[in-house]
Scaffold this motif. Structure first.
Motif, PDB file in Angstrom:
ATOM      1  N   GLN A 170       0.804  -1.222   0.000  1.00  0.00           N
ATOM      2  CA  GLN A 170       0.000   0.000   0.000  1.00  0.00           C
ATOM      3  C   GLN A 170       0.837   1.273   0.000  1.00  0.00           C
ATOM      4  N   PRO A 171       1.981   1.337   0.726  1.00  0.00           N
ATOM      5  CA  PRO A 171       2.793   2.564   0.666  1.00  0.00           C
ATOM      6  C   PRO A 171       3.258   2.907  -0.749  1.00  0.00           C
ATOM      7  N   TRP A 172       3.559   1.867  -1.554  1.00  0.00           N
ATOM      8  CA  TRP A 172       3.980   2.126  -2.928  1.00  0.00           C
ATOM      9  C   TRP A 172       2.803   2.630  -3.763  1.00  0.00           C
ATOM     10  N   VAL A 173       1.636   2.042  -3.560  1.00  0.00           N
ATOM     11  CA  VAL A 173       0.442   2.485  -4.283  1.00  0.00           C
ATOM     12  C   VAL A 173       0.147   3.948  -3.949  1.00  0.00           C
ATOM     13  N   ASP A 174       0.203   4.283  -2.677  1.00  0.00           N
ATOM     14  CA  ASP A 174      -0.074   5.666  -2.252  1.00  0.00           C
ATOM     15  C   ASP A 174       0.932   6.644  -2.868  1.00  0.00           C
ATOM     16  N   ALA A 175       2.213   6.270  -2.833  1.00  0.00           N
ATOM     17  CA  ALA A 175       3.254   7.150  -3.394  1.00  0.00           C
ATOM     18  C   ALA A 175       3.082   7.305  -4.899  1.00  0.00           C
ATOM     19  N   TYR A 176       2.721   6.217  -5.572  1.00  0.00           N
ATOM     20  CA  TYR A 176       2.543   6.238  -7.025  1.00  0.00           C
ATOM     21  C   TYR A 176       1.419   7.203  -7.412  1.00  0.00           C
ATOM     22  N   VAL A 177       0.296   7.095  -6.692  1.00  0.00           N
ATOM     23  CA  VAL A 177      -0.862   7.948  -6.991  1.00  0.00           C
ATOM     24  C   VAL A 177      -0.578   9.397  -6.627  1.00  0.00           C
TER      25      VAL A 177
END
Length: 236
Positions: free
Chosen positions: A56-63
């Motif tokens: 989830q941290p990667w998804v949040d950073a990506y968005v």
């Protein structure tokens, strides 16, 4: 077709809501023993839905950072129709290298391939398999399972659209020869092998495939096979 894919497709067919489909995507990742798997769909209206195993941290950073505007994977898939191996993309720009490095730091594998899918009414989806391995191991994996995973990608997309109230349009009936041609391709036969089995020329086989593709509203042969399987028009 491998038994693991048969079981997965059966589970996809049994999914009664998007939550169950999300679980099936995790199951697909585990059955093929890869690091991550992603399905992300965007409609022309802007509505989105995703089933993904990324942290989830990667998804949040990506968005948050709008990385899709510089991601070579997204940019390449949006322009094309065929699977994209990440290693064959241009990662030479500083933003692209930084993006790749940050992804690795957030738990992504160094290998991947992504398949663009275009559905009805301007829908666009991306199906990605991501793993951590050397080039030789990755090459062996893609050669062994690419066919399975491409079919799975289209099944996931078809099921997601159906569960979201946008199932496929009524289809025209396939002729016996069209059915035979798609069945052989679904079983992993090459066009030459399928033509030989049916005792017809490859040119004639191509005519049957294109006719079936048109009837099914498919963008390519793989999509036609996936549609025919998901609708029960062919069986393995």
């Amino acid at each position: 077709m491998a038994r693991k894919l048969d079981d997965l497709l059966e589970r996809l067919g049994d999914a009664t809501d998007l939550s169950a489909l999300d679980s099936a995507v995790f199951d697909l990742r585990d059955r093929y023993d890869v690091e991550h798997l992603v399905y992300h769909s965007v409609k022309s209206s802007g509505d989105q839905w995703a089933a993904l195993t990324y942290p989830q941290p990667w998804v949040d950073a990506y968005v948050e950072n709008n990385f899709q505007t510089i991601d070579p994977v997204v940019l390449s898939c949006f322009r094309g129709f065929t699977p994209v191996d990440w290693k064959r993309l241009d990662w030479s720009s500083r933003p692209a290298r930084a993006l790749f490095g940050e992804g690795i730091a957030n738990g992504l594998g160094n290998q991947g391939f992504s398949l663009p899918i275009r559905g009805p009414s301007g829908q666009f989806a991306l199906f990605t398999v991501n793993h951590r391995s050397g080039d030789d191991t990755w090459g062996k994996f893609t050669r062994g399972y690419m066919h399975d995973l491409l079919l799975a990608a289209h099944f996931v997309n078809e099921r997601a659209l159906a569960l979201d109230g946008e199932g496929h349009a009524p289809h025209q009936a396939l002729s016996p020869r069209e059915t035979d041609a798609l069945t052989l391709l679904a079983a992993g036969k090459s066009r030459a092998q399928a033509a030989e089995r049916l005792k017809i020329s490859e040119h004639t086989l191509r005519v049957y495939i294109e006719s079936a593709r048109f009837k099914l509203g498919a963008l390519n042969t793989t999509h036609a096979v996936a549609n025919a399987l998901s609708r029960g028009l062919i069986c393995l």
